[in-house]
Each structure stands twice: as C-alpha cells, then as structure tokens.
Enzyme design. Sequence first.
Site, PDB file in Angstrom:
ATOM      1  N   LYS A 155       0.833  -1.222   0.031  1.00  8.87           N
ATOM      2  CA  LYS A 155       0.070  -0.168   0.113  1.00  8.87           C
ATOM      3  C   LYS A 155       0.912   1.230   0.044  1.00  8.87           C
ATOM      4  CE  LYS A 155      -4.411  -0.424   2.117  1.00  8.87           C
ATOM      5  NZ  LYS A 155      -5.354   0.053   3.399  1.00  8.87           N
TER       6      LYS A 155
HETATM    7  C1  E4P Z   1      -8.487   0.235   3.806  1.00 13.97           C
HETATM    8  O1  E4P Z   1      -7.840  -0.257   2.999  1.00 13.97           O
HETATM    9  C2  E4P Z   1      -8.405   1.692   4.102  1.00 13.97           C
HETATM   10  O2  E4P Z   1      -7.251   1.880   4.670  1.00 13.97           O
HETATM   11  C3  E4P Z   1      -9.529   1.763   5.095  1.00 13.97           C
HETATM   12  O3  E4P Z   1     -10.818   1.101   4.791  1.00 13.97           O
HETATM   13  C4  E4P Z   1      -9.857   2.911   5.798  1.00 13.97           C
HETATM   14  O4  E4P Z   1     -10.903   3.108   6.543  1.00 13.97           O
HETATM   15  P1  E4P Z   1     -11.250   4.383   7.685  1.00 13.97           P
HETATM   16  O5  E4P Z   1     -11.510   5.532   6.560  1.00 13.97           O
HETATM   17  O6  E4P Z   1     -12.375   3.813   8.187  1.00 13.97           O
HETATM   18  O7  E4P Z   1     -10.065   4.690   8.286  1.00 13.97           O
END
Ligand code: E4P
Length: 227
Positions: A92
């Site tokens: 990521k």
């Molecule tokens: C997933 O890959 C994201 O990092 C995650 O869904 C972010 O979620 P949030 O906005 O609830 O922190």
Amino acid sequence: MKPFLDTADLKEIDRWLKTGLLDGITTNPTILKNAGVTEPMTAWKQIVELIRKYTPIPISLSVEVFSDSPDEMLKQAKSFVNELDYEGTTIKIPILGTDGTDRLAVIRELAQQEIAVNCTACITWFQAFAAAKAGAKYVSLLYRRIMDTGLDGSAEIRKTRELIDQYRLPSEIIVGSIRKKNDVLRAYEAGAHIVTIPTKFLPELLMNKMSVKTQKQFLKDAGVLKE
Ligand code: E4P
C-alpha cells in the site's frame, strides 16, 4: 464482486477465511494499532499462515509502508515483499505524502518491478485514475472519507470505473472506509470491483429475520424444535 476484509484481527481473519468468502485482506497502520499489533511483520506473517491454512489461492494481503519519503517507501516495499515471501503481498502506497506531493513515481517503479501496489487514500477519481495509469494493481477510494470532504463517494467510484474500463487499465477499484452496512452495496453499485469490509458488517450483511424464521419452521416441523 470481490469481498476483502479490512482488519488485522487474527481471530476475525480465521473466522472469515474459513467461510471461503474472502478474496483479500487489507491492513493499514491504524488497523494494526487498533488490533494491538506492535510488530507488523509478525502480524502479517501470521495472516499469511492463516491464508495458507484455508486456501490454496494466494489472495491479496495489503501491507502499508510506514514512511513519507519516496526512497524509504521503495526500500520498505521491497523488504516487505522479500520478508513476507508470499505471492499475494500487495504494497500500500498513499497517493500523496504529508506535504501534498504525489507518490506516483513510487507506484510506477514498484509496478515496473512487478510488485503489486494498492494505491491508498484516494479521494478523487483523478487521483485513482492517475494511480492506475502509474501501474497500481489496486486503487483504493475511501468511501466515507470522500463523503467527509463533501464529495459524492459513489460519483468518484463511478467516474474512476468509467476511465479504467475506457482505457482498459489493468487496475481494480477497492472501496474502503466503509462505515455503514449499506455503503457496501452503494460501492458495488457505483462500480467497485472490490469492497474491503470491516468485520462487524459481515454478520449484519448476512442477517435476515426471514431466514431465521424459516429455519425455525423447518426445525419445528422436523420435531427438533419445540414451540
Ligand atoms: C482500507 O484499505 C482503508 O485503509 C480503510 O478502509 C480506511 O478506513 P477508515 O476511513 O475507516 O479509516
């Protein structure tokens, strides 16, 4: 429709991998912190072990870099890939650094080295499109965070999907930042290939009172359940 699980909770991962429902797992530094993880690599390796236990398919596991600097991101990405030694490893990379400059060159370099990238923290269709052009295997649009900025989450997903299809880009849209059960459906309807779902919504998505009522009726008629 490919459901991913948005968690680092090993118990939950075990519970849902067993069902065959999952096509991937996503983590981020906040998710790791909330799961009480102090050694990310150990936690990721435990997740890989669980995946290998339940499926022969190397489903995607997103692991996020812990740096703001492009050079350090590249270094970390390569070391995570080497140390995890798992085909489904997906790195990521955030679309922007904390100074607001893009990380497209990092994505491109990793993609050229055949490292799967999940470009995260995309809020707009253009960010996601640019990440896809740079070679990201996945582009993560964060549904509720998009809404927090006043934009329409579904519209950003729809436009991104149109462009990916139009240019035949080999990228898939992951929609994250799901905060309500119905966000999952909205994301798929708007064109998400994948939705990464926090564990608490899966039982809610599966639940239906009529299914329970039906099972009760069957068991009563089988004489197994009393009134
Ligand atoms: C997933 O890959 C994201 O990092 C995650 O869904 C972010 O979620 P949030 O906005 O609830 O922190």
